[in-house]
Scaffold this motif. Structure first.
Motif, short mmCIF file in Angstrom:
data_model
loop_
_atom_site.label_atom_id
_atom_site.label_comp_id
_atom_site.label_asym_id
_atom_site.label_seq_id
_atom_site.Cartn_x
_atom_site.Cartn_y
_atom_site.Cartn_z
N CYS A 264 -5.60 0.09 5.46
CA CYS A 264 -6.32 1.72 5.37
C CYS A 264 -7.29 1.95 4.62
CB CYS A 264 -4.95 2.64 5.11
SG CYS A 264 -4.59 2.63 3.26
N CYS B 17 0.84 -1.10 0.15
CA CYS B 17 0.01 0.09 -0.02
C CYS B 17 1.04 1.33 -0.12
CB CYS B 17 -0.85 0.15 1.22
SG CYS B 17 -1.50 1.65 1.38
N THR C 120 0.18 4.08 0.89
CA THR C 120 -0.09 5.30 2.26
C THR C 120 0.37 4.49 3.47
OG1 THR C 120 -2.30 4.79 2.80
CG2 THR C 120 -2.00 6.31 0.67
N CYS C 121 0.09 3.34 3.58
CA CYS C 121 0.14 2.63 5.05
C CYS C 121 1.23 1.43 4.91
CB CYS C 121 -1.10 1.95 5.43
SG CYS C 121 -1.45 0.41 4.96
N CYS D 198 -6.73 -1.49 -0.53
CA CYS D 198 -5.85 -1.84 0.55
C CYS D 198 -6.74 -2.22 1.96
CB CYS D 198 -5.01 -0.77 1.39
SG CYS D 198 -4.01 -1.01 2.75
ZN LIG Z 1 -3.07 1.09 3.24
#
Ligand SMILES: [Zn+2]
Length: 433
Positions: free
Chosen positions: A67, A23, A25-26, A64
């Motif tokens: 998140c 992912c 972003t996370c 994802c």
């Molecule tokens: Zn994520």
């Protein structure tokens, strides 16, 4: 301020693109399939010779599980994507009209600054259309944009603009030269940003403790509700909802306090953020509550979206083929979105003889992957007869375009693919978007 950790695992496939296995972003590896739109050339790679080779890059939307941010797996080299960028903000009348509303909303949200001259920085400011509105209100402005040709245009028209990819380093240089910004605006850039972390750090650093940030993004709610699968293209890496974007911003210390709607891309939102200086508005509270009920953060909602998109594209291809049997079909709008739609549906120069685009920078070029010549409005309209029709690829500007076509005596059918179910508008039909 604390930042959430991040592990980078990337597979280099080619010089031009990379596939992310985690992912963006996370960092979670729990990426679930949503919709595979096949290998497609980058949507803005218009070219003057259709025989010129194009790289086909996987266009694959995943979700994802941690998140809950839907995102693309492939990252195309930003230089490849943006160096020849030809989208110019000021082109559409509806966009220019919205720039006034946007300015008024931001001025109200920022509040009274007394006699102090306010300073606004726009990330990816394009031709400066939005900055000009703030100049008209007496603000000091600075744009940052990576496309040199567009920066030159903005500077020539009197809007100070720096040619750069905005990041923490650029933000710090701006602060040293001009001081902190009262407002930092990022319109439709965060969902496109490979370097999302550095941009968020830059925004947080540049507004200091007292300023506000305004982040505009194509709303995931509208994408799933109205089947905007054409908004999936390589530049558009993230598909945020209010909930997931607010959560991302919180990692940089930025707290959402207000939201307003934008007509851009057929339904966007502008999230307003500060370092906790501002009180959360009723508008934000109710929008978040509504979103919680909508299921936009649920994986099941996205798998249903994926299936419905496949059915829609197949039906659209069939409708265009049937229309092309009766007479010439001309597309309207050579945007990134139209590229996704035609490549995914398998519509090409066999069915669509030309695509109209009002941007002179695109005329004379060919659509990527579908090899359709891009022509001026006058030339495109001259190809149409009473049979055949117009494929309204720029359906998000349908009101403006349909009115203009009928005013110019175009009598053939107009196929409006989205939002939701496609519609055929015949001569004399009442149009309501
Ligand atoms: Zn994520």
């Amino acid at each position: 301020m604390t930042f959430v950790g991040w592990t980078e695992v990337r597979v280099v496939v080619d010089d031009v693109f990379e596939i992310e296995s985690d992912c963006r972003t996370c960092g979670s590896s729990d990426l679930l399939p949503v919709l595979d739109l096949g290998d497609q050339p980058p949507a803005n790679s218009l070219r003057s010779d259709p025989a010129e080779d194009l790289v086909a890059v996987p266009l694959n939307l995943v979700f994802c599980g941690k998140c809950r941010v839907p995102q693309l797996t492939a990252t195309v080299d930003p230089v490849e994507l943006f160096a020849r960028y030809v989208w110019v903000t000021g082109t559409a009348q509806a966009t220019r009209a919205y720039s006034h509303t946007f300015r008024d909303q931001i001025v109200t949200a920022h509040g009274d600054a007394g006699d102090a001259k306010r300073f606004l920085v726009e990330v990816a400011s394009n031709d400066g259309t939005f900055l000009r509105r703030f100049q008209e209100s007496g603000w000091k402005v600075l744009g940052v944009d990576p496309a040199q040709n567009i920066v030159d245009e903005a500077v020539t028209s009197g809007v100070p603009t720096r040619c750069d990819f905005f990041d923490l380093g650029v933000a710090e240089e701006i602060e040293r030269e001009h001081g902190l910004a009262d407002v930092v605006v990022a319109r439709n850039v965060i969902p496109h940003a490979k370097a999302i972390r550095s941009i968020m750090e830059g925004i947080a650093a540049l507004i200091g403790d007292r300023g506000i940030a305004a982040i505009e993004f194509h709303s995931a709610n509208r994408i799933v509700e109205e089947l905007h699968y054409d908004s999936i293209y390589h530049e558009h890496l993230f598909y945020f909802s209010l909930t997931t974007l607010s959560a991302l911003c919180e990692r940089y210390g930025l707290l959402a306090f207000d939201v307003f709607d934008s007509p851009i891309s057929g339904g966007s939102r502008v999230l307003l953020l500060s370092f906790g200086e501002r009180e959360e508005t009723e508008a934000l509270r109710s929008a978040l509550a509504e979103e919680a009920e909508s299921g936009v953060c649920d994986y099941g909602t996205w798998t249903r979206f994926g299936e419905a998109s496949k059915c829609h594209a197949a039906a659209l291809a069939e409708a265009v083929r049937e229309l092309a049997v009766t007479g010439p079909v001309v597309g309207y709008g050579a945007s990134a979105r139209s590229s996704t739609m035609m490549n995914f549906a398998g519509i090409n120069v066999d069915e669509v003889v030309a695509v109209i685009d009002q941007n002179p920078g695109k005329q004379g070029l060919y659509t990527p992957g579908t090899d359709i010549p891009i022509v001026s409005r006058a030339e495109g309209l001259s190809m149409l007869g009473d049979d055949g029709g117009v494929l309204l690829l720029a359906w998000n500007f349908a009101d403006e375009i349909l009115e203009g076509l009928r005013a110019d005596g175009i009598r053939c059918d107009v196929l409006v693919p989205l939002p939701g179910d496609m519609r055929t508008i015949r001569e004399g039909d009442e149009w309501r978007s």
